[in-house]
Scaffold this motif. Structure first.
Motif, mmCIF file in Angstrom:
data_model
loop_
_atom_site.group_PDB
_atom_site.id
_atom_site.type_symbol
_atom_site.label_atom_id
_atom_site.label_comp_id
_atom_site.label_asym_id
_atom_site.label_seq_id
_atom_site.Cartn_x
_atom_site.Cartn_y
_atom_site.Cartn_z
ATOM 1 N N ASP A 285 0.980 -1.211 -0.001
ATOM 2 C CA ASP A 285 -0.005 -0.060 -0.041
ATOM 3 C C ASP A 285 0.778 1.229 0.024
ATOM 4 O O ASP A 285 0.683 2.183 -0.766
ATOM 5 N N GLY A 286 2.110 1.012 0.723
ATOM 6 C CA GLY A 286 2.814 2.194 0.712
ATOM 7 C C GLY A 286 3.438 2.797 -0.508
ATOM 8 O O GLY A 286 3.880 4.010 -0.589
ATOM 9 N N PHE A 287 3.599 1.582 -1.422
ATOM 10 C CA PHE A 287 4.199 2.250 -2.732
ATOM 11 C C PHE A 287 3.015 2.668 -3.857
ATOM 12 O O PHE A 287 3.105 3.126 -4.837
ATOM 13 N N CYS A 288 2.111 2.682 -3.197
ATOM 14 C CA CYS A 288 0.826 3.141 -4.021
ATOM 15 C C CYS A 288 0.174 4.673 -3.699
ATOM 16 O O CYS A 288 -0.559 5.187 -4.512
ATOM 17 N N THR B 166 -9.840 3.985 -0.797
ATOM 18 C CA THR B 166 -8.816 4.611 -0.112
ATOM 19 C C THR B 166 -8.465 3.554 0.952
ATOM 20 O O THR B 166 -9.125 2.597 1.203
ATOM 21 N N PHE B 167 -7.355 3.857 1.435
ATOM 22 C CA PHE B 167 -6.632 3.150 2.464
ATOM 23 C C PHE B 167 -7.576 3.031 3.839
ATOM 24 O O PHE B 167 -7.901 2.101 4.380
ATOM 25 N N PHE C 115 -5.239 7.712 0.123
ATOM 26 C CA PHE C 115 -4.947 7.638 1.418
ATOM 27 C C PHE C 115 -6.389 7.475 2.012
ATOM 28 O O PHE C 115 -6.799 6.903 3.048
ATOM 29 N N GLY C 116 -7.205 8.928 1.562
ATOM 30 C CA GLY C 116 -8.396 8.991 1.978
ATOM 31 C C GLY C 116 -8.258 9.795 3.658
ATOM 32 O O GLY C 116 -7.456 10.269 3.999
ATOM 33 N N LEU D 117 3.274 8.859 0.186
ATOM 34 C CA LEU D 117 3.155 9.481 1.839
ATOM 35 C C LEU D 117 4.144 8.483 2.311
ATOM 36 O O LEU D 117 4.401 7.427 2.135
ATOM 37 N N PRO D 118 4.751 9.016 3.540
ATOM 38 C CA PRO D 118 5.749 8.559 4.362
ATOM 39 C C PRO D 118 4.969 7.105 4.808
ATOM 40 O O PRO D 118 3.777 7.162 5.424
ATOM 41 N N GLN D 119 5.829 6.099 5.116
ATOM 42 C CA GLN D 119 5.066 4.871 5.877
ATOM 43 C C GLN D 119 4.449 5.008 7.051
ATOM 44 O O GLN D 119 3.518 4.064 7.390
ATOM 45 N N LYS D 120 4.922 6.034 7.576
ATOM 46 C CA LYS D 120 4.442 6.193 9.192
ATOM 47 C C LYS D 120 2.987 6.425 9.006
ATOM 48 O O LYS D 120 2.219 5.991 10.139
ATOM 49 N N ASN D 121 2.432 7.072 8.009
ATOM 50 C CA ASN D 121 0.987 7.608 7.931
ATOM 51 C C ASN D 121 0.342 6.310 8.036
ATOM 52 O O ASN D 121 -0.803 6.314 8.730
ATOM 53 N N LEU D 122 0.733 5.241 7.203
ATOM 54 C CA LEU D 122 -0.076 3.949 7.316
ATOM 55 C C LEU D 122 -0.099 3.371 8.458
ATOM 56 O O LEU D 122 -1.260 2.866 9.180
ATOM 57 N N SER D 123 0.992 3.336 9.164
ATOM 58 C CA SER D 123 1.141 2.746 10.393
ATOM 59 C C SER D 123 0.324 3.219 11.659
ATOM 60 O O SER D 123 -0.610 2.756 12.218
#
Length: 472
Positions: free
Chosen positions: A336-339, A355-356, A345-346, A398-404
């Protein structure tokens, strides 16, 4: 009579006009809806095409890093250059008070370097920081910011083999959430089901009515803060030592349990598929061995994502999990981070499909509804250098931290425990020693790395169930 006929004709003509207007409006609405659908379909196709290019580039980056992995010095310089583009911090190797160059992956070397002791707590400026991942505190201790406010004169202690945790103890970890007297967080990042989501607002019920008001949840100890304390190699070896001790002494019986692992290539060990019997090296297979579970199903697919904007989305295939499973572990977010741009992201307020935020929320709801008797766990993705590398070329990412952070936030809202790998500082491929010893392509583990990952997840499950009351 003639006048009546004229009046009837007028009425009929008026009705016909109204009918034609209604039909026209209906046709117009249909046209608008179709145009909107066509526009959305076109946008989705463009996103998928863009994401395919990004994932193709990631494969090239993986090969670049793998070629460098045999030379730690060159690899370290390369990784530090990438890191420096996105962090206002010195390279990992320069953050330490000791020299990590040439350090091997052996536990003996690690123990000589960090001098693991029974009281591994650093103190400075009246703020208690954690030298490892863990520090036990009493039921009345309060976790606030980066400081540990301990009632009375008590101080956190780390036992010789593994931290002692009382039934209602709060534990500082790389995790998220406000911690109340009876909330618990495990040593290395497990959030209990009773954790609070923001301020003093506790999570209760099915949370659906509270979801629009959910505030972002952030870890009590972030990855950046852990990096200031020790390198990922050191953290990994220390945590693995604790995990192995926990598994040796475990008092939880998993022999009748069926476990399903939903994930991507890291769950599938897809990078090892050229080797005979490669699935035996995947973390679900090792998990079965470590826990003695009745069955562990591997639902990992290489290249898959949580959301619909890429391949084999978790949200569209979680229903393949057998209904009689006892435990479900979901680990994703790397692809997801690569996308994700901000649009994909939503947001928490809208949570739209594609959206994620929306697809992750739908996945959590769906798992709760379809598997009401199963214990569900989510894991944040391991931090990987490829995300930062790709962001240098694709500035919309976006930085991976956002997903985490979003996984932590929605998990808290849905009362789902989290194994916070991202903030744990283990197997972080920003560290050249981790890449050289355990993550040769910067994102996938080798056999030794997968065993460390499996031992950590197994130990976190043990810790979680050991904290539950006996009747549960």
């Amino acid at each position: 009579m003639r006048k009546i006929n004229e009046i009837l004709a007028v009425v009929i003509l008026s009705l016909m006009a109204v009918l034609l207007a209604a039909v026209g409006m209906r046709l117009y609405d249909t046209y608008v809806i179709n145009r909107q659908a066509e526009t959305e379909t076109k946008r989705q196709e463009e996103v998928l095409s863009r994401n395919k290019e990004a994932h193709d580039r990631v494969q090239e980056m993986r090969r670049e890093i793998e070629e460098l992995s045999g030379d730690r010095e060159k690899l370290g310089q390369f990784l530090d250059e990438i890191r420096m583009d996105y962090e206002d911090a010195v390279p990992v190797s320069a953050m330490m008070d000791f020299d990590t160059s040439g350090m091997s992956g052996s536990r003996e070397a690690a123990e000589e370097t960090h001098e693991v002791s029974e009281n591994a707590v650093d103190e400075s400026d009246n703020v208690t920081t954690v030298s490892g991942n863990i520090i036990g505190v009493s039921a009345n201790d309060i976790v606030s910011g980066n400081a540990l406010d301990v009632s009375g004169n008590d101080t956190g202690t780390v036992s010789e083999n593994a931290p002692g945790i009382s039934e209602n103890a709060a534990v500082v970890s790389g995790n998220t959430v406000s911690i109340s007297e009876n909330d618990t967080v495990s040593e290395n990042g497990m959030v209990s089901e009773n954790a609070a989501i923001s301020g003093n607002e506790s999570v209760s019920g099915n949370m659906l009515e509270l979801l629009p008001k959910v505030e972002m949840v952030y870890p009590e100890v972030s990855l950046a803060e852990r990096r200031q304390i020790r390198s990922s190699l050191e953290e990994t070896l220390l945590v693995n030592w604790e995990d192995e001790a926990c598994l040796e002494e475990r008092g939880v019986d998993f022999s009748g349990k069926k476990i399903a692992c939903l994930g991507d290539s890291i769950t599938a060990a897809a990078n090892l598929e050229g080797e005979e019997g490669y699935l035996s090296y995947a973390y679900p297979s090792i998990l079965k061995e470590l826990l003695g579970a009745e069955e562990v199903y591997n639902f990992g697919i290489g290249g898959s994502s949580i959301g619909r904007y890429w391949s084999d989305a978790f949200v569209e295939r979680y229903t393949q999990i057998p209904k009689d499973v006892d435990i479900i572990i979901v680990m994703g977010g790397t692809n997801d981070g690569f996308c994700l741009s901000e649009k994909e992201f939503g947001s928490l307020t809208e949570r739209k499909s594609w959206t994620f935020c929306g697809d992750l929320d739908e996945l959590m709801r769906g798992l709760r509804e379809k598997y009401p008797e199963a214990d569900i766990f989510f894991a944040t993705p391991l931090p990987n250098i490829l995300q930062d590398y790709l962001m240098r070329e694709r500035t919309y990412l976006l930085p991976q931290k956002n997903l985490s952070d979003m996984i932590l936030t929605l998990s808290a809202a849905h009362e789902i425990p989290v194994i916070d790998l991202y903030n744990s500082n283990i197997l972080d491929s920003h560290d050249a020693d981790i890449v050289a010893d355990y993550m040769p392509d910067g994102v996938h583990a080798n056999k030794a790395g997968y065993r460390i990952l499996a031992e950590h997840i197994a130990a976190e499950l043990v810790r979680y169930y050991e904290r539950l009351p006996v009747d549960e």
